[in-house]
Design a protein around this motif. Structure first.
Motif, PDB file in Angstrom:
ATOM      1  N   SER A  25       0.784  -1.326   0.016  1.00 44.00           N
ATOM      2  CA  SER A  25      -0.106   0.002  -0.055  1.00 44.00           C
ATOM      3  C   SER A  25       0.929   1.246  -0.024  1.00 44.00           C
ATOM      4  O   SER A  25       0.484   2.127  -0.551  1.00 44.00           O
ATOM      5  CB  SER A  25      -0.876   0.016   1.367  1.00 44.00           C
ATOM      6  OG  SER A  25      -1.736  -0.866   0.950  1.00 44.00           O
ATOM      7  N   SER A 170     -15.234   0.534  -0.635  1.00 41.16           N
ATOM      8  CA  SER A 170     -13.634   0.444  -0.568  1.00 41.16           C
ATOM      9  C   SER A 170     -13.121   1.864  -0.308  1.00 41.16           C
ATOM     10  O   SER A 170     -13.887   2.779  -0.852  1.00 41.16           O
ATOM     11  CB  SER A 170     -13.177   0.261  -1.852  1.00 41.16           C
ATOM     12  OG  SER A 170     -11.686   0.347  -2.191  1.00 41.16           O
ATOM     13  N   SER A 171     -12.334   1.932   0.468  1.00 39.07           N
ATOM     14  CA  SER A 171     -11.521   3.154   0.860  1.00 39.07           C
ATOM     15  C   SER A 171     -10.780   3.681  -0.352  1.00 39.07           C
ATOM     16  O   SER A 171     -10.252   4.630  -0.484  1.00 39.07           O
ATOM     17  CB  SER A 171     -10.687   3.133   2.093  1.00 39.07           C
ATOM     18  OG  SER A 171      -9.593   2.092   1.805  1.00 39.07           O
ATOM     19  N   SER A 198     -11.907   0.490   6.093  1.00 40.25           N
ATOM     20  CA  SER A 198     -10.616   0.534   5.817  1.00 40.25           C
ATOM     21  C   SER A 198      -9.901   1.888   6.083  1.00 40.25           C
ATOM     22  O   SER A 198      -8.875   2.475   5.503  1.00 40.25           O
ATOM     23  CB  SER A 198     -10.176   0.198   4.415  1.00 40.25           C
ATOM     24  OG  SER A 198     -10.603  -1.224   4.215  1.00 40.25           O
ATOM     25  N   ASP A 308      -7.868  -6.965   5.706  1.00 43.08           N
ATOM     26  CA  ASP A 308      -6.869  -7.880   5.063  1.00 43.08           C
ATOM     27  C   ASP A 308      -6.253  -8.929   5.804  1.00 43.08           C
ATOM     28  O   ASP A 308      -5.770 -10.017   5.440  1.00 43.08           O
ATOM     29  CB  ASP A 308      -5.855  -7.111   4.263  1.00 43.08           C
ATOM     30  CG  ASP A 308      -6.025  -6.409   3.236  1.00 43.08           C
ATOM     31  OD1 ASP A 308      -7.286  -6.414   2.557  1.00 43.08           O
ATOM     32  OD2 ASP A 308      -5.176  -5.817   2.592  1.00 43.08           O
ATOM     33  N   LYS A 335     -13.397  -8.179  -2.995  1.00 42.94           N
ATOM     34  CA  LYS A 335     -11.954  -8.148  -2.959  1.00 42.94           C
ATOM     35  C   LYS A 335     -11.577  -9.111  -3.988  1.00 42.94           C
ATOM     36  O   LYS A 335     -12.388  -9.604  -4.986  1.00 42.94           O
ATOM     37  CB  LYS A 335     -11.339  -8.544  -1.815  1.00 42.94           C
ATOM     38  CG  LYS A 335     -11.571  -7.688  -0.689  1.00 42.94           C
ATOM     39  CD  LYS A 335     -10.708  -6.615  -0.452  1.00 42.94           C
ATOM     40  CE  LYS A 335     -11.319  -5.399   0.913  1.00 42.94           C
ATOM     41  NZ  LYS A 335     -10.370  -4.490   1.029  1.00 42.94           N
TER      42      LYS A 335
HETATM   43  O1  LIG Z   1      -5.695   1.444   0.078  1.00 38.79           O
HETATM   44  C1  LIG Z   1      -5.039   0.761   0.021  1.00 38.79           C
HETATM   45  O2  LIG Z   1      -3.856   0.428  -0.119  1.00 38.79           O
HETATM   46  C2  LIG Z   1      -5.597  -0.712   0.313  1.00 38.79           C
HETATM   47  C3  LIG Z   1      -7.047  -0.574   0.954  1.00 38.79           C
HETATM   48  C4  LIG Z   1      -7.809  -1.796   1.426  1.00 38.79           C
HETATM   49  O3  LIG Z   1      -8.812  -2.055   0.468  1.00 38.79           O
HETATM   50  P1  LIG Z   1     -10.335  -1.378   0.616  1.00 38.79           P
HETATM   51  O4  LIG Z   1     -10.341   0.092   0.799  1.00 38.79           O
HETATM   52  O5  LIG Z   1     -11.131  -1.652  -0.564  1.00 38.79           O
HETATM   53  O6  LIG Z   1     -11.021  -2.056   1.665  1.00 38.79           O
HETATM   54  C5  LIG Z   1      -6.933  -3.066   1.427  1.00 38.79           C
HETATM   55  O7  LIG Z   1      -7.972  -4.216   1.435  1.00 38.79           O
HETATM   56  C6  LIG Z   1      -6.248  -2.971   0.288  1.00 38.79           C
HETATM   57  O8  LIG Z   1      -5.391  -4.567   0.332  1.00 38.79           O
HETATM   58  C7  LIG Z   1      -5.111  -2.015   0.312  1.00 38.79           C
END
Ligand SMILES: O=C(O)C1=C[C@@H](OP(=O)(O)O)[C@@H](O)[C@H](O)C1
Ligand SMILES: C=C(OP(=O)(O)O)C(=O)O
Length: 418
Positions: A25, A170-171, A198, A308, A335
């Protein structure tokens, strides 16, 4: 790597120190910010895996130049000026949610048309909220397949201003918009139309943006520019969950180095869930350690901020002395695979009484029988279910190379634990 990987249970408690590869990330955020900073940035501790190669390809298509030095885990990035850059026209985001959701707004800064596409798995994941938001801030958006899904074409420039986006799916939509926002004419002020999942990932977005010189407060970003930066990336906390989970399942001690009290990653809180289950957790500014007797209690926990690691917890929960209920994670059905259904289906095949709930799952502990686990092209299915192989005989993992999405050397590092 074979098509099916058999695992051998440990014969003595763990006593190991491990440093997982760089955070996916943070690497993909730093790549976006560096690519949008005119000049040369250096990223150390970077992750070299499929998801970050996808991002490197994506920013290269927008005109950034990247020099990869995997031996030293370093990326040197020559950034672009989006007001004059032209695009290669097509970006393959592969399986990567972060790449696709972050590159759409960045590509939409350019006054030329970019098509973003990915694998069939990525084409099945939702994009409607970010495509709608991009239209609101001035992009020309074409949905080239099913409405609300990839492939999609975007073209800018973006005037920015006020925009609404949902938070419950989703964030990444929000993070992607925020990262492009310094280069929008009027900056950006985002309002959420539904509760955000998230959340720590959005805090991470702000932290990386600020490190590259952006001005961002809460969900408001001032128009300006990114500054080329030398940026150090910490190890991946989601990857660390498997090693900390290993200590809980097999007993003994595992220290993860490079992830300490000041981590940018919400997933370090997975260790606190293990503490609730009865493991001992200690932290220093630069490491975290889980020590466990292997005797664990079930927990009732909301994992909306750290989803995650929900599959990791499902694997650990098999060995507790009471049920575990995971809440707040209905959105992980969107996901890499439907993770709620996948983890429940696989544990049930191993004879474990696992059930799907609307917002998560419940695991009743039991003795897993020898099982060849399917992994659904989901790296986290493979890495999580491998924990059962540390304690129970006859566990096999199908398609183990699917871990290449975020952790190509996972099974080598897991074997090295012993
Ligand atoms: O912004 C990121 O780096 C992430 C946000 C999360 O997703 P979501 O916001 O879709 O839950 C996570 O599951 C993903 O592995 C990485
Ligand atoms: C959900 C994940 O990845 P992404 O959304 O970035 O594809 C993940 O790594 O578990």
């Amino acid at each position: 790597m074979p098509d099916v990987l058999p695992l051998t249970p440990l014969t003595s408690p763990l006593d190991a120190t491990v440093r997982p590869p760089g955070s996916k990330s943070i690497t993909n955020r730093a790549l976006i910010c560096a690519a949008l900073a005119p000049g040369t940035s250096t990223l150390t501790g970077a992750l070299f895996a499929d998801d970050t190669q996808a991002m490197m390809g994506a920013v290269t298509a927008l005109g950034a130049r990247i020099d990869q030095d995997p031996d030293n885990r370093t990326l040197t990035v020559a950034g672009i000026d989006p007001s004059t850059a032209t695009t290669a026209g097509l970006i393959d985001a592969r399986q990567s949610g972060t790449t696709s959701r972050f590159i759409l707004p960045a590509a939409a800064l350019l006054n030329t048309r970019t098509v973003v596409d990915g694998t069939p798995q990525l084409r099945a994941r939702p994009f409607g909220p970010i495509l709608d938001a991009l239209r609101e801030v001035g992009a020309q958006v074409e949905e080239l397949g099913e409405p609300g899904y990839l492939p999609a074409a975007v073209r800018g420039p973006l005037h920015g201003g006020k925009v609404e986006v949902s938070g419950h799916i989703s964030s990444q939509f929000l993070s992607g918009l925020l990262m492009a926002a310094p280069l929008m004419r009027d900056g950006l002020s985002v309002s959420l139309t539904s509760p955000l999942v998230s959340v720590p990932y959005v805090e991470m977005t702000r932290a990386v943006m600020i490190a590259f010189g952006a001005q961002v407060t809460d969900l408001d970003v001032t128009a300006g520019a990114y500054t080329p930066t030398a940026y150090a990336i910490e190890p991946d906390a989601s990857a660390a969950s498997y090693f900390l989970g290993a200590a809980a399942v097999a007993g003994g001690r595992v220290t993860v180095s490079g992830l300490g009290t000041n981590s940018l990653q919400g997933d370090v809180a997975f260790a606190d869930v293990l503490a609730q289950m009865g493991a001992t957790v200690t932290r220093t500014p630069n490491s975290m350690t889980v020590t466990s007797s292997g005797r664990l209690h079930g927990v009732d926990v909301d994992m909306a901020d750290i989803s995650d690691t929900a599959q990791t917890l499902a694997a650990v929960a098999v060995y507790a002395d009471s049920p575990t209920r995971v809440r707040g994670i209905g959105f992980i059905r969107g996901k890499e695979t439907n993770r709620v259904a996948a983890v429940v289906t696989e544990l049930r095949r191993a004879g474990i009484d696992a059930t799907e709930d609307e917002d998560g799952f419940t695991i009743i502990p039991g003795l897993p029988r020898p099982t060849r686990f399917a992994t659904y092209e989901d790296h986290r299915m493979a890495m999580s279910l491998s924990l059962l192989g540390l304690r129970s005989p006859g566990i096999e993992i199908e398609d183990p190379t699917c871990v290449a999405k975020t952790y190509p050397n996972y099974f080598t590092d897991l074997a090295a634990l012993t």
